[in-house]
Structure formats: structure tokens, C-alpha cells
Motif scaffolding. Structure first.
Motif, PDB file in Angstrom:
ATOM      1  N   LYS A  56     -22.207  46.812 -11.092  1.00 10.67           N
ATOM      2  CA  LYS A  56     -21.198  47.870 -11.125  1.00 10.67           C
ATOM      3  C   LYS A  56     -20.309  47.855  -9.892  1.00 10.67           C
ATOM      4  O   LYS A  56     -19.241  48.484  -9.890  1.00 10.67           O
ATOM      5  N   GLU A  77     -16.782  45.567 -14.655  1.00 10.42           N
ATOM      6  CA  GLU A  77     -17.147  46.952 -14.969  1.00 10.42           C
ATOM      7  C   GLU A  77     -18.337  46.940 -15.918  1.00 10.42           C
ATOM      8  O   GLU A  77     -18.500  46.008 -16.716  1.00 10.42           O
ATOM      9  N   ASN A  79     -19.797  49.531 -18.764  1.00  8.97           N
ATOM     10  CA  ASN A  79     -19.597  50.779 -19.499  1.00  8.97           C
ATOM     11  C   ASN A  79     -20.914  51.533 -19.661  1.00  8.97           C
ATOM     12  O   ASN A  79     -21.997  50.996 -19.447  1.00  8.97           O
ATOM     13  N   THR A  80     -20.788  52.793 -20.106  1.00 10.28           N
ATOM     14  CA  THR A  80     -21.984  53.614 -20.286  1.00 10.28           C
ATOM     15  C   THR A  80     -22.895  53.060 -21.381  1.00 10.28           C
ATOM     16  O   THR A  80     -24.106  53.287 -21.353  1.00 10.28           O
ATOM     17  N   THR A  87     -22.013  47.657 -22.065  1.00  9.86           N
ATOM     18  CA  THR A  87     -21.072  46.552 -22.223  1.00  9.86           C
ATOM     19  C   THR A  87     -20.476  46.157 -20.875  1.00  9.86           C
ATOM     20  O   THR A  87     -20.003  47.011 -20.119  1.00  9.86           O
TER      21      THR A  87
END
Length: 902
Positions: A144, A150, A152-153, A156
Motif C-alpha cells: 500500500k 494501490e 483497493n478495499t 485488487t
């Protein structure tokens, strides 16, 4: 929005204003012997910034491409035991050879120092140690914080804003896209570096022939043979809480395996770790996340815009196993076996007040509350045989899934209470085959996909008198109300059998960077739907035993197709296009309801993508496509179905088969420079969907129930999206920061083809991320966003919804092996004078037994014991504002022991 478009076009054109130049040649020593691994850089005179760089190959050859507005640039060459040289050259294409003078280097002290970010060709490598903090334990914790990446929540992984297509560990794809388990449980100490493989084509025989615009991730471990994994055992009280995670892993040169068992009742959503997040290349065949056709539903309590751990009342058990092994001596053939089992129970509760703003319903208010119990019980197994070699490709994937799910609800609406339940067993089977066979200078590809699914669902509402459903016999009759006998039971039964098949064959010709692929295909699908509704009404109401409440529908699609694929790949350009012609034949038949619909239409649906790479660090791309959707069985049933206790749905049998034609285009500029740790991307896209049917719902203001119908009328849904993200890592301050902005504008016709009845929505989002590990005694992570949504409907301003979200994680290290943590989630919403602030705080203390690599953590979550979440939402379809209050998890204290398996 016009300003955004203009700004984007100016930026897009500015980076292409100056022509790209290339300098190439050969570098040798005084005796004319080639010098490999010499670095060649191009810089603007008087500036300490590298425009482009290259490394000589084993023959001493180099090639550097750059873009500059200067008339002259500096070319610098460096090599071990050679005297560095610098030469000012003109800004033009040229071939330059250099001879370097020998210069012995006296090394007084050798100090190995790994660079944080290195780049070679299409591979960017990140040294994990450069980005981690003392509080990080797993790969996901560090990922992160890496610039350009990135998470994702849902797990992904994005690179430069786009999802990756593969996730490898030591070059092997064990998880086949379901990489969440490894990312969340692989100890960071086992990882040497994270590699981003840009423009990654996973099928080896297609590399340098068929380009890709997606990136892949390769996790390079410190050891070629690694036994590792992560475990946690946590308990809490009042009520009794548990959180257990056991994930041993093995990564060898011939085989790899991961076993994963996770169970908790503390709100962690572990059951989705096995979801397919990366789907690879279309040449590998077709893979899908098996899911139920959820037609029938109980009323569902709302979920808040919060981290799941704040509101999820769960009791979950998730078990999975993944195994990979090479089955031949050349290590070309792989066998993969994957299986997982989920048992999950979730509770949810909310309270809602919906106020209608305009029209005949102005001032009406509907109050309701819902309490849910959701039960998930499912198993999945998968077997994969793969050969991925330069001289051929084969992949066969067979998977089976079985669901035994059930949902419950107790709903209260305007003083009436209904008990609702849905039972939904589902069986699903898929098989995907793809093979590429070299034939002289050509390649022949065969693909086949078969999917069979059997869904059974039963919805019951007791007492049936809870429904009081608005009803009309036909489109012309006045609206009435169905009154059920007190104490009776309403039951909707449903069964859907689905068979989808897709077969294709193509042959590819390659010449001078171009690959042409003519293809023929044949798709066939059939759906068989049987439904029935049963309920006892009071005298004078419609009879539910007639065909009006039954369906016996068969929906068939036959789609032969012919297409031409065009691909081009060079050092600077990547192009792929597909030009398919589809012969669509659709038929819907239900003798019981008098349904007989057909559609025969030929469509051309091109898809084009072009990417240009220049000046080493820049990429610019354009894309466009046209697609058609002709509806499915959901658009053809003519018998009333109680899809939800909120009302019946039906399609007019006289309506034609729905047709939606979507045209879209987009552009993107991307910059990633590992030399100065700067990454950014700018995107703009627009789309227009033209439809021939439009919704015409009938709403009862007293009950809030809805009868969904559709009428034939051309209507459009249009969207414009612009977003930009800039991220940079500051090594001197050990800080990674990024900012983002997004603007989305959508317009859609509402219920009449009239400007004053157009739905409009404009959303703007500002984001900021920041993490810092500069201080030995502290680390900080911050992620915040500001949003503003303006919605207009039926000729008036429905409202403006503002939101502010942030997450702050602070960790203090006052003494070696001791960590104090503080976490703050803040979610604010406002609509006019209505404002709600929702703060959540967690504190923790952790002691690390460094020698054994064991952590002991005591954590207090939701310190303020905030029990409800309050917010306002806009509903453009019915011009309403809804106040929602949702039950949250109470304050809880956990003691957890965390450890690595090795």
C-alpha cells in the motif's frame, strides 16, 4: 467539465509536441572489445535530470530514445574500470560509437546498497525494505505504500490506476488470479523485492507478437525454496470473540502450495480472499467468479460507507488450499488444484425514513426498518492443466461450485411486520479450454467455454397481509391494491437452468511486428425459467392461481461471428484492434403467457487500443469501442414475479427485446520515473448508451411498494469521466505521498423523453494519501477523501451531498520491541442543513519477541462505543431523500498472538 477536457487535451498535446529522437551505437574499450552493462544517459545541459537512459547488451550495443526541446543534449557513458565520458550532441537521430579509456578504480571499501526502485526494460523492481515500517508484518502492509501501486478495499492491486493481469511468486502463478490470500498473509521478511512487469503478455508464444496494456506483479522471494506463512490467534470477551488465521505456505522450484484457514466473529471479511481478481489474457480462455443468479431477495438492511470491520456482524469459517506442481522434466507443464469452503452467518439491522420531494408524492414519508440474517454455505473446486512455452500453449480449467445459501429478514413498514425468507441452492459447472499450436510461421488457436448452472430459489413472506401490493391488470387499467388474507403465507418459487457455450478458432500471421488474426466463432446460450406465485387473497382481489403469476419461458441466443484481430508491437508502439461482425439471433418463447419475441440483427463492434512509449518514462494511449447488449431472460418474462417483498415485477409481452448500443472512447497519459520516484497518470473517457426501453415504475406513496414496468421509448445514458493521480516517494524523508482528483458527470433520461425529466449527476472527489517512516520512534499513514455529489431530477435540484472520509494510523515505538498504535476513521456526510459526523477510534499495544518473531497485541476497537451510523442519501429515481440509521459493532477488546510459520 469543459475546463477538465481542455486541460487534458493541452497536456496530451504538449507531451507530443517535440519529436522523439533516438541515439544508438556501440561502446568498446581501447582494444575494440565490447563493453557490456555500461550505462548511457541523456541529460539536458546544466540540469541534473536524466531524460532517458540505457544499458549496453553483451555486444556493447545501446539504444536510447528521448524527447527534449533543447537544441543540444549531453550524452554520458559510465562503465566499471573505464574512464567516464561526456559528449554534447545535437538533438537528432544519430548513430554514435565510443571507445572508452581504461581507468583502474581503487576500492578502499565495498558497501553493497540496494536501490529503492530500479528499472530494466519493462520491469520496475521495488526493494521492499525501503518502504516498510516497524509496524508492518505482511506483504499487503508494505504494498500500500509503494509509489504507483494501490490496493483497493476488495484486495485488487492497481498499478498506475489499472488492475494487474497476473500475480506471480518467483515467476509462478499459483493462485490463478485469487491472490488475496498470499498478499494478506505472506510475511514481508520473506520478500526480496516486488517487480512490476509492464505491458505484460502472460502467454509466452504471443510475447513480441500480441501486446498487452496491463501490468503484472511478480513477488521475488529471498530464497528459491521458501517455507513460510503467517498465523494469528486472538480472543476477546463480552460477548466471546475470536479471530484465528493460519496460512502456511511453501514455494519451491518445482511445486508451490498454500493452505489457509481463517475464522472470526470480529467483523473481518476473509471469505472473499479466494475471489478471482486478475483474469490474465483472453488467449488463456475464460474464467469467471461463480455466482448465483439472485432473482429473489428479502428486504435488505443498508450498509454504511465505512470500513467493513465497523459494521459487519459475522461468524465466518473459510478454508482454502492451492497447489501447483510441474509434471514434466522441462517444467513446461503445470498442474494446479484449488479448493475452498465458506460457512458464514451475518446479521444486519437498520432504520430508514424516506421523504419524497416533488410531484404527486411531495411530502409523503415512509418509515421502515429491517433486521437480517444472511447464511452462506458454499464449496468450490478447480483443476487446471497448463503448458505455457515459447513453442506452444495449452490450458484447460475445470471448476465446480455448489451453494446452499439462505437469507432471513424481519421487516417493519408503516406499523406492519413481515417475516421473510429466501432459500437458494445453486449448482454451477464450468470448463474452459484454449490451445495455441505453432504451424510453420503461423499460430492456430482453438478456444471452448462451457458453463452450466441450475438455480432454485424460494421466497416466503409471512403473514402475506404484510405485502398490500399495488397492482394493475394491464398497462391501461387503474392501480389497485392486493389484500391478502390475515395470517396467510405468500410464496414465490423460481427455477432457472442456464447453459452458455462459446467456441472459436483463429489463425495468426506475423510479419515485421504485425500480427493478423482472422477468427470465426459460435456462441450459443439457453435459459429455461419456471416460476409460480401462491398466496390467499381476500374476496374481490385477483386470483393468484392463474397464468398471470406463472412463467414457463425459454430464452435462446445464437451468435455466429467473424472477426479480424490486428496487433502491432515495436519498441515505441503497441496497437491491438479487433473488428468483429456478429450475427445475433435471439428468441424468447412462453406459450403459457403468449410470449413470442425474436430478434435477428447483424452488428459491427470494433475495439481499438493504441499506446505510444517515448522518452523512456512516458506513455500515451487512446482507446475506443462499440458494444451491443440485447438483454437477457430478465427482460422477457411476462408473468408477475415477487422478486422482493417490496413489489411485483413484470415485463410487457408486447415490448420488443431490449437493445442497448454503447459507444465509448478514452485517452490516457502515464509517466513513471524510477530515477526520481515520480509516478502520475491522467485519464479521460466518455460513453453514450442508447436504449430502446425505459423504466416506468408505479409507486404507492402509502406503502412505498413499487411495481416495475417498462415502456418502449428510445433513451440515453451518457457519462464523462476525468481523473488524475500524482504520486512521489521522497527518500530523504522516507515519505510516500499522492494526490488525486476525479470528476464524473452522468446524464440519463428518466421516465419521459423530455429535458425537464432528465436525471443529472455530478460527482467530484479529491483524494490524498501520505505515509512517513522518517522517525525511528514513529510512523504515520493517512488516507483521506472529499466528495461532492450534485443531483437533479424531474426538472429540479434534488440535493447536494457532501462527504469527507479519512483514515489515520499512527504507530509509536517508545522502546525497542514495543509499539503503541492509534487508528482514527472519520466519515462525515451532509445534505443541506442535515449533517452527520461519525468518528471511530482504536488503540493498541504490541510487544514483539524479536528472537522468535512473535507479536503479542492488546487492541481496543471503537473506543467511544459508537453503536449507530447516520447518513442522508439521494434517490433520483423517485425524487426522495432517505435518512438512514445503521447498527454498528460495539466496543470490543482483543488479545492476539501473531507469528510467522518460519
Amino acid at each position: 467539465m469543459k475546463k477538465n477536457i481542455s486541460l487534458f487535451l493541452m497536456l496530451f498535446l504538449s507531451v507530443l509536441t517535440f519529436a522523439q529522437k533516438t541515439v544508438s551505437g556501440k561502446i568498446t574499450d581501447e582494444d575494440g572489445v565490447a563493453i557490456p552493462s555500461a550505462s548511457v544517459t541523456v541529460e539536458e545541459p546544466g540540469k541534473d535530470a536524466i531524460l532517458a537512459y540505457g544499458i549496453t547488451n553483451s555486444k556493447g550495443e545501446y539504444k536510447v530514445t528521448f524527447t527534449s526541446a533543447e537544441a543540444n543534449v549531453d550524452l554520458k557513458v559510465k562503465a566499471f574500470n573505464q574512464k567516464p565520458l561526456t559528449k554534447q550532441i545535437s538533438n537528432s537521430d544519430q548513430n554514435l560509437n565510443f571507445k572508452m579509456d581504461s581507468e583502474a578504480t581503487e576500492i578502499k571499501e565495498v558497501q553493497l546498497k540496494t536501490k529503492m526502485i530500479t528499472s530494466r526494460g519493462d520491469t520496475i523492481a521495488y526493494d521492499l525494505k525501503a518502504f516498510d515500517s516497524k509496524s508492518d508484518r505482511t506483504l499487503a502492509d508494505v504494498m500500500k505504500k509503494i509509489p504507483g501501486i494501490e490496493v483497493n478495499t476488495d484486495g485488487t492491486i492497481l498499478y498506475q490506476g489499472n488492475a494487474i493481469n497476473k500475480f506471480y511468486v518467483n515467476g509462478k502463478d499459483l493462485m490463478e488470479g485469487g491472490y488475496g490470500t498470499i498478499n494478506n498473509s505472506l510475511p514481508k521478511d520473506a520478500v526480496q523485492k516486488v517487480e512490476v512487469l509492464e505491458n505484460h503478455q502472460p502467454v509466452k508464444i504471443l510475447q513480441d507478437k500480441v501486446p498487452s496494456d496491463q501490468a503484472a506483479i511478480n513477488i521475488k522471494l529471498k530464497n528459491s525454496v521458501t517455507m513460510t506463512g503467517r498465523g494469528e490467534v486472538g480472543i476477546g470477551a463480552d460477548p466471546f470473540l475470536w479471530n484465528i488465521k493460519l496460512t502456511p505456505m511453501f514455494f519451491g522450484q518445482k511445486s508451490q502450495w498454500v493452505v489457509n484457514y481463517k475464522t472470526n466473529n470480529v467483523g473481518e471479511q476473509v471469505e472473499n480472499e479466494g475471489n478471482i481478481l486478475a483474469f490474465g489474457s483472453g488467449w488463456e480462455g475464460k474464467r469467471i467468479n461463480a455466482a448465483q443468479n439472485d432473482w429473489l431477495n428479502v428486504e435488505n438492511a443498508s450498509t454504511p460507507n465505512l470500513p467493513v470491520k465497523r459494521y459487519l456482524m459475522n461468524s465466518v469459517h473459510y478454508l482454502s488450499a492451492n497447489y501447483l506442481t510441474n509434471i514434466d522434466s522441462k517444467k513446461e507443464w503445470e498442474l494446479k488444484a484449488n479448493a475452498n469452503y465458506t460457512n458464514n452467518a451475518v446479521e444486519r439491522e437498520d432504520y430508514r425514513e424516506t421523504t419524497y420531494q416533488t410531484g404527486d408524492l411531495a411530502g409523503s414519508k415512509v418509515i421502515n426498518s429491517t433486521r437480517n440474517d444472511f447464511y452462506t454455505d458454499k464449496v468450490k473446486g478447480e483443476l487446471i492443466f497448463t503448458k505455457n512455452a515459447k513453442k506452444g500453449f495449452f490450458k484447460n480449467t475445470t471448476s465446480f461450485s455448489q451453494f446452499w445459501n439462505g437469507d432471513r429478514a424481519v421487516a417493519v413498514r408503516e406499523g406492519r411486520t413481515g417475516n421473510e425468507s429466501v432459500e437458494s441452492p445453486t449448482s454451477s459447472f464450468q470448463n474452459s479450454l484454449s490451445t495455441i499450436i505453432p504451424w510453420k510461421e503461423k499460430m492456430v488457436n482453438f478456444k471452448s467455454f462451457i458453463n452450466y448452472q441450475d438455480d432454485r430459489q424460494t421466497l416466503q413472506v409471512s403473514p402475506a397481509s404484510y405485502l398490500l401490493i399495488p397492482f394493475r391488470e394491464n398497462a391501461q387499467s387503474p392501480i389497485g391494491t392486493i389484500n391478502f388474507a390475515p395470517g396467510s403465507l405468500a410464496e414465490q418459487s423460481f427455477r432457472l437452468k442456464t447453459l452458455d457455450t462459446s467456441h472459436s478458432a483463429n489463425i495468426s500471421f506475423s510479419t515485421k511486428g504485425w500480427t493478423f488474426t482472422p477468427q470465426v466463432g459460435f456462441d450459443f446460450s439457453t435459459d429455461k425459467l419456471n416460476t409460480n406465485f401462491d398466496g390467499i387473497t381476500t374476496s374481490g382481489n385477483p386470483n393468484f392461481n392463474g397464468p398471470a403469476y406463472e412463467n414457463n419461458l425459454k430464452f435462446t441466443e445464437v451468435n455466429p461471428s467473424a472477426s479480424l484481430g490486428i496487433n502491432y508491437k515495436s519498441e515505441a508502439w503497441s496497437l491491438f484492434a479487433n473488428m468483429p461482425v456478429n450475427f445475433n439471433n435471439i428468441k424468447a418463447e412462453d406459450d403459457l403467457r403468449g410470449v413470442s419475441k425474436t430478434l435477428n440483427k447483424t452488428t459491427f463492434t470494433p475495439n481499438v487500443f493504441a499506446q505510444y512509449t517515448f522518452a523512456s518514462f512516458w506513455k500515451a494511449s487512446l482507446n475506443g469501442n462499440i458494444s451491443n447488449n440485447f438483454g437477457d431472460i430478465k427482460s422477457a418474462y411476462a408473468g408477475y414475479m415477487l422478486l422482493s417483498p417490496t413489489g411485483f415485477n413484470v415485463m410487457d409481452p408486447n415490448n420488443p427485446i431490449p437493445q442497448t448500443t454503447t459507444s465509448s472512447a478514452g485517452s490516457r497519459i502515464e509517466y513513471r520515473n524510477p530515477l526520481n520516484n515520480l509516478f502520475f497518470n491522467v485519464n479521460y473517457s466518455l460513453s453514450d448508451s442508447k436504449r430502446n426501453l425505459i423504466s416506468n415504475p408505479i409507486l404507492d406513496p402509502t406503502t412505498g411498494f413499487t411495481l416495475m414496468q417498462y415502456i418502449e421509448q428510445e433513451n440515453h445514458a451518457k457519462s464523462n469521466r476525468f481523473n488524475v493521480e500524482v504520486g512521489k516517494y521522497f527518500p530523504k524523508f522516507k515519505t510516500n505521498a499522492s494526490v488525486s482528483y476525479g470528476n464524473t458527470e452522468t446524464r440519463s433520461d428518466a421516465f419521459l423523453d423530455n429535458q425537464q425529466f432528465e436525471n443529472k449527476n455530478n460527482s467530484q472527489t479529491y483524494g490524498f494519501k501520505f505515509n512517513n517512516t522518517y522517525f525511528e520512534w514513529m510512523s504515520i499513514d493517512y488516507n483521506g477523501s472529499i466528495s461532492r455529489t450534485t443531483q437533479d431530477s424531474r426538472g429540479g435540484r434534488l440535493g447536494v451531498n457532501n462527504g469527507y472520509n479519512h483514515n489515520l494510523a499512527l504507530f509509536f515505538y517508545p522502546i525497542e520491541n514495543h509499539t503503541i498504535g492509534f487508528n482514527w476513521d472519520q466519515v462525515n456526510t451532509s445534505n443541506g442543513t442535515n449533517k452527520y459526523n461519525n468518528p471511530f477510534f482504536d488503540v493498541s499495544y504490541q510487544f514483539s519477541w524479536a528472537k522468535k518473531k512473535i507479536d503479542f497485541e492488546l487492541k481496543w476497537m471503537n473506543v467511544g462505543n459508537r453503536r449507530v451510523f447516520e447518513t442522508y442519501n439521494l434517490d433520483g429515481q423517485f425524487n426522495a431523500i432517505t435518512y438512514t440509521r445503521i447498527q454498528l459493532r460495539p466496543s470490543q477488546v482483543m488479545f492476539t498472538v501473531k507469528f510467522n510459520f518460519k
